[in-house]
Design a protein around this motif. Structure first.
Motif, PDB file in Angstrom:
ATOM      1  N   ARG A 195       0.831  -1.211   0.000  1.00  0.00           N
ATOM      2  CA  ARG A 195       0.000   0.000   0.000  1.00  0.00           C
ATOM      3  C   ARG A 195       0.866   1.262   0.000  1.00  0.00           C
ATOM      4  NH1 ARG A 195      -1.983   2.801   4.308  1.00  0.00           N
ATOM      5  NH2 ARG A 195      -1.664   1.067   5.769  1.00  0.00           N
ATOM      6  N   TRP A 196       1.925   1.243   0.776  1.00  0.00           N
ATOM      7  CA  TRP A 196       2.828   2.394   0.801  1.00  0.00           C
ATOM      8  C   TRP A 196       3.423   2.656  -0.581  1.00  0.00           C
ATOM      9  CZ3 TRP A 196       6.109   1.375   5.871  1.00  0.00           C
ATOM     10  CH2 TRP A 196       5.340   1.737   6.968  1.00  0.00           C
ATOM     11  N   ALA A 197       3.720   1.603  -1.322  1.00  0.00           N
ATOM     12  CA  ALA A 197       4.349   1.763  -2.635  1.00  0.00           C
ATOM     13  C   ALA A 197       3.430   2.413  -3.656  1.00  0.00           C
ATOM     14  CB  ALA A 197       4.818   0.408  -3.156  1.00  0.00           C
ATOM     15  N   GLU A 198       2.149   2.547  -3.327  1.00  0.00           N
ATOM     16  CA  GLU A 198       1.193   3.179  -4.242  1.00  0.00           C
ATOM     17  C   GLU A 198       0.814   4.592  -3.823  1.00  0.00           C
ATOM     18  OE1 GLU A 198      -2.087   0.500  -4.255  1.00  0.00           O
ATOM     19  OE2 GLU A 198      -1.026  -1.071  -5.381  1.00  0.00           O
ATOM     20  N   ASP A 199       1.452   5.107  -2.767  1.00  0.00           N
ATOM     21  CA  ASP A 199       1.103   6.430  -2.245  1.00  0.00           C
ATOM     22  C   ASP A 199       2.003   7.488  -2.890  1.00  0.00           C
ATOM     23  OD1 ASP A 199       0.157   8.564  -0.846  1.00  0.00           O
ATOM     24  OD2 ASP A 199       0.815   7.877   1.127  1.00  0.00           O
ATOM     25  N   PHE A 200       1.583   7.968  -4.060  1.00  0.00           N
ATOM     26  CA  PHE A 200       2.385   8.937  -4.801  1.00  0.00           C
ATOM     27  C   PHE A 200       2.016  10.349  -4.342  1.00  0.00           C
ATOM     28  CE2 PHE A 200       2.208   5.744  -8.558  1.00  0.00           C
ATOM     29  CZ  PHE A 200       3.047   4.887  -7.870  1.00  0.00           C
ATOM     30  N   THR A 201       2.639  10.788  -3.276  1.00  0.00           N
ATOM     31  CA  THR A 201       2.387  12.129  -2.749  1.00  0.00           C
ATOM     32  C   THR A 201       2.950  13.171  -3.702  1.00  0.00           C
ATOM     33  OG1 THR A 201       4.474  12.216  -1.535  1.00  0.00           O
ATOM     34  CG2 THR A 201       2.590  11.194  -0.406  1.00  0.00           C
ATOM     35  N   PRO A 202       2.568  14.440  -3.524  1.00  0.00           N
ATOM     36  CA  PRO A 202       3.132  15.496  -4.386  1.00  0.00           C
ATOM     37  C   PRO A 202       4.655  15.546  -4.349  1.00  0.00           C
ATOM     38  CG  PRO A 202       1.189  16.326  -3.268  1.00  0.00           C
ATOM     39  CD  PRO A 202       1.455  14.966  -2.686  1.00  0.00           C
ATOM     40  N   LEU A 203       5.258  15.335  -3.174  1.00  0.00           N
ATOM     41  CA  LEU A 203       6.713  15.383  -3.103  1.00  0.00           C
ATOM     42  C   LEU A 203       7.353  14.159  -3.752  1.00  0.00           C
ATOM     43  CD1 LEU A 203       7.479  16.951   0.396  1.00  0.00           C
ATOM     44  CD2 LEU A 203       7.961  17.909  -1.866  1.00  0.00           C
ATOM     45  N   VAL A 204       6.686  13.018  -3.704  1.00  0.00           N
ATOM     46  CA  VAL A 204       7.185  11.852  -4.435  1.00  0.00           C
ATOM     47  C   VAL A 204       7.173  12.136  -5.931  1.00  0.00           C
ATOM     48  CG1 VAL A 204       6.592   9.488  -5.124  1.00  0.00           C
ATOM     49  CG2 VAL A 204       6.676  10.101  -2.703  1.00  0.00           C
ATOM     50  N   CYS A 205       6.130  12.784  -6.408  1.00  0.00           N
ATOM     51  CA  CYS A 205       6.063  13.143  -7.831  1.00  0.00           C
ATOM     52  C   CYS A 205       7.131  14.159  -8.194  1.00  0.00           C
ATOM     53  CB  CYS A 205       4.662  13.678  -8.155  1.00  0.00           C
ATOM     54  SG  CYS A 205       3.359  12.433  -7.990  1.00  0.00           S
ATOM     55  N   GLU A 206       7.430  15.085  -7.285  1.00  0.00           N
ATOM     56  CA  GLU A 206       8.521  16.030  -7.526  1.00  0.00           C
ATOM     57  C   GLU A 206       9.860  15.306  -7.556  1.00  0.00           C
ATOM     58  OE1 GLU A 206       8.746  19.428  -8.152  1.00  0.00           O
ATOM     59  OE2 GLU A 206       6.630  19.093  -8.610  1.00  0.00           O
ATOM     60  N   ALA A 207      10.030  14.353  -6.651  1.00  0.00           N
ATOM     61  CA  ALA A 207      11.269  13.580  -6.612  1.00  0.00           C
ATOM     62  C   ALA A 207      11.498  12.825  -7.917  1.00  0.00           C
ATOM     63  CB  ALA A 207      11.241  12.617  -5.429  1.00  0.00           C
ATOM     64  N   ARG A 208      10.432  12.285  -8.472  1.00  0.00           N
ATOM     65  CA  ARG A 208      10.546  11.504  -9.705  1.00  0.00           C
ATOM     66  C   ARG A 208      11.120  12.320 -10.857  1.00  0.00           C
ATOM     67  NH1 ARG A 208      12.088   9.230 -13.111  1.00  0.00           N
ATOM     68  NH2 ARG A 208      11.137   7.760 -14.565  1.00  0.00           N
ATOM     69  N   LYS A 209      10.875  13.629 -10.861  1.00  0.00           N
ATOM     70  CA  LYS A 209      11.373  14.483 -11.941  1.00  0.00           C
ATOM     71  C   LYS A 209      12.892  14.526 -11.993  1.00  0.00           C
ATOM     72  CE  LYS A 209       7.325  17.548 -11.689  1.00  0.00           C
ATOM     73  NZ  LYS A 209       6.862  18.926 -11.361  1.00  0.00           N
ATOM     74  N   VAL A 210      13.546  14.282 -10.849  1.00  0.00           N
ATOM     75  CA  VAL A 210      15.013  14.381 -10.793  1.00  0.00           C
ATOM     76  C   VAL A 210      15.608  13.091 -10.231  1.00  0.00           C
ATOM     77  CG1 VAL A 210      15.213  16.878 -10.730  1.00  0.00           C
ATOM     78  CG2 VAL A 210      14.779  15.632  -8.605  1.00  0.00           C
ATOM     79  N   SER A 211      14.966  11.960 -10.507  1.00  0.00           N
ATOM     80  CA  SER A 211      15.444  10.685  -9.992  1.00  0.00           C
ATOM     81  C   SER A 211      15.377   9.624 -11.084  1.00  0.00           C
ATOM     82  CB  SER A 211      14.594  10.240  -8.801  1.00  0.00           C
ATOM     83  OG  SER A 211      14.974   8.946  -8.363  1.00  0.00           O
ATOM     84  N   MET A 212      16.250   8.638 -10.970  1.00  0.00           N
ATOM     85  CA  MET A 212      16.216   7.486 -11.860  1.00  0.00           C
ATOM     86  C   MET A 212      15.380   6.355 -11.276  1.00  0.00           C
ATOM     87  SD  MET A 212      17.863   8.253 -14.553  1.00  0.00           S
ATOM     88  CE  MET A 212      18.126   6.634 -15.279  1.00  0.00           C
ATOM     89  N   LEU A 213      14.773   6.573 -10.121  1.00  0.00           N
ATOM     90  CA  LEU A 213      13.916   5.575  -9.500  1.00  0.00           C
ATOM     91  C   LEU A 213      12.464   5.799  -9.908  1.00  0.00           C
ATOM     92  CD1 LEU A 213      15.300   5.512  -5.842  1.00  0.00           C
ATOM     93  CD2 LEU A 213      16.016   4.134  -7.788  1.00  0.00           C
ATOM     94  N   ARG A 214      11.699   4.723  -9.980  1.00  0.00           N
ATOM     95  CA  ARG A 214      10.278   4.848 -10.275  1.00  0.00           C
ATOM     96  C   ARG A 214       9.512   5.313  -9.039  1.00  0.00           C
ATOM     97  NH1 ARG A 214       7.529   0.117 -13.796  1.00  0.00           N
ATOM     98  NH2 ARG A 214       5.736   1.207 -12.908  1.00  0.00           N
ATOM     99  N   GLU A 215       8.278   5.768  -9.273  1.00  0.00           N
ATOM    100  CA  GLU A 215       7.455   6.307  -8.196  1.00  0.00           C
ATOM    101  C   GLU A 215       7.250   5.312  -7.063  1.00  0.00           C
ATOM    102  OE1 GLU A 215       6.804   6.551 -11.366  1.00  0.00           O
ATOM    103  OE2 GLU A 215       6.170   8.586 -11.911  1.00  0.00           O
ATOM    104  N   GLU A 216       7.077   4.026  -7.399  1.00  0.00           N
ATOM    105  CA  GLU A 216       6.845   3.039  -6.352  1.00  0.00           C
ATOM    106  C   GLU A 216       8.018   2.975  -5.375  1.00  0.00           C
ATOM    107  OE1 GLU A 216       4.843   1.498 -10.140  1.00  0.00           O
ATOM    108  OE2 GLU A 216       6.719   2.489  -9.576  1.00  0.00           O
ATOM    109  N   ALA A 217       9.237   2.987  -5.906  1.00  0.00           N
ATOM    110  CA  ALA A 217      10.415   2.936  -5.052  1.00  0.00           C
ATOM    111  C   ALA A 217      10.548   4.214  -4.236  1.00  0.00           C
ATOM    112  CB  ALA A 217      11.665   2.703  -5.899  1.00  0.00           C
ATOM    113  N   LEU A 218      10.297   5.352  -4.858  1.00  0.00           N
ATOM    114  CA  LEU A 218      10.385   6.628  -4.146  1.00  0.00           C
ATOM    115  C   LEU A 218       9.339   6.714  -3.039  1.00  0.00           C
ATOM    116  CD1 LEU A 218      10.947   8.883  -7.262  1.00  0.00           C
ATOM    117  CD2 LEU A 218      12.627   8.453  -5.458  1.00  0.00           C
ATOM    118  N   ALA A 219       8.128   6.235  -3.315  1.00  0.00           N
ATOM    119  CA  ALA A 219       7.071   6.249  -2.306  1.00  0.00           C
ATOM    120  C   ALA A 219       7.455   5.396  -1.100  1.00  0.00           C
ATOM    121  CB  ALA A 219       5.761   5.759  -2.907  1.00  0.00           C
TER     122      ALA A 219
END
Length: 328
Positions: free
Chosen positions: A8-32
């Motif tokens: 469940r945590w891996a599906e919680d794409f918060t606004p900051l997770v989405c911001e992180a994705r813009k400058v990361s090589m990790l997918r949203e699930e990993a960042l979340a």
């Protein structure tokens, strides 16, 4: 099995997770998941290999714990997805843009530097951290073994590139290393998320088991006297103009000549080596097998890139070498 709501945590794409994705090589699930586990951590978080701060944004987004982010800096203007001429400045700017700079202690140094370890011992202490995230290329195995001492006995461990379509040779070696620790009951697996980031935590007695693992020796035979190992940095290999060749040492003694042809390495050997793409292609000084000759190999790059050390399985154990290095 973990009682934490990992899926469940891996599906919680918060606004900051989405911001992180813009400058990361990790997918949203990993960042979340990084964000949630950092928030759940029972101590400070250690990150090795933050690059321009994408994963750091995720780590700092929900936690009250301090993030100690270790990254030597420099430039990587040839990066396919996130080119930068100043890694540290871009990381600071990205964190500031998200309002998270004050939550992060940016340690601008290599993870093998004695000063880095001294800093963490002073500010975290042995056994004080709640989470370790390793995303360095190469050196993941060495980083895990040398930094596990800072974790609490129940600390979270996250390792990137456990699986990778872009770096299959690296991920195959890394997965073998991690799987062996799982078999030894040193690590508990939560799962693999995103494009191949492994999530888990220490098992009881896991720190001692990981520290007892002999130094990783990544060499594989290629025929004749020729062996190869993944060392990364394809943008600085022997075909890159204006770049000095890497320096390769065997038990502290320089090998060479560098930039040798694969044919010469295979048929003559005697310390010849080359940096081809992401790989070191080399021969031992006496044409022995670097997997079993018990010698330590050390690589240095031009331009401030972090050095790499490989320790043979018959030489002193890795932890002992690290401790000796830190006492210098």
């Amino acid at each position: 099995m973990s009682e934490l709501p990992i899926a469940r945590w891996a599906e919680d794409f918060t606004p900051l997770v989405c911001e992180a994705r813009k400058v990361s090589m990790l997918r949203e699930e990993a960042l979340a998941l990084l964000a949630k586990l950092a928030a759940y951590s029972n101590g400070p978080v250690i990150e090795i290999g933050s690059y321009v701060g994408g994963s750091t944004i995720a780590l700092a987004s929900e936690t009250r714990q301090k993030i100690f982010s270790i990254e030597p800096g420099g430039s990587n203007a040839q990066h396919e997805h996130l080119p930068t001429t100043d890694i540290t400045a871009d990381a600071r700017a990205n964190l500031a843009r998200c309002g998270l700079l004050d939550r992060v202690d940016m340690v601008v140094a290599g993870f093998q530097d004695a000063a880095t370890h001294a800093y963490l011992r002073r500010h975290i202490g042995i056994g004080g951290a709640g989470m370790l995230f390793v995303d360095t290329d190469p050196g993941t195995e060495l980083a895990l073994q040398s930094y596990i001492q800072y974790l609490r006995p129940d600390g979270f461990v996250i390792i990137d590139d456990y699986k990778s379509d872009e770096a299959r040779d690296k991920s195959a070696l890394l997965a073998t290393f991690v799987d062996d620790l799982i078999r030894q009951d040193a690590l508990e697996t939560f799962g693999v998320y995103g494009w191949g980031t492994w999530f888990g935590r220490l098992r009881p007695g896991g720190i001692a088991k990981i520290e007892r693992v002999r130094g990783t020796n990544p060499f594989a035979p290629l025929g004749g006297f020729k062996y190869w190992a993944h060392i990364g940095h394809p943008d600085r290999d022997d075909t890159t103009s204006g770049v000095e060749p890497i320096a390769l040492y065997e038990d502290g003694r320089p090998l060479g000549p560098a930039r040798a042809t694969p044919e010469a390495i295979e048929t003559i050997g005697l310390g010849r080596y080359a940096h081809i793409g992401r790989f070191l292609v080399m021969s031992a000084s006496d044409n022995s097998d670097p997997r079993t000759n018990g010698r330590a190999y050390h690589i240095e790059f031009e331009g401030g890139y972090e050095s790499i050390s490989f320790v043979g399985p018959r030489s002193t154990d890795l932890l002992g070498r690290i401790r000796s290095f830190l006492r210098r």
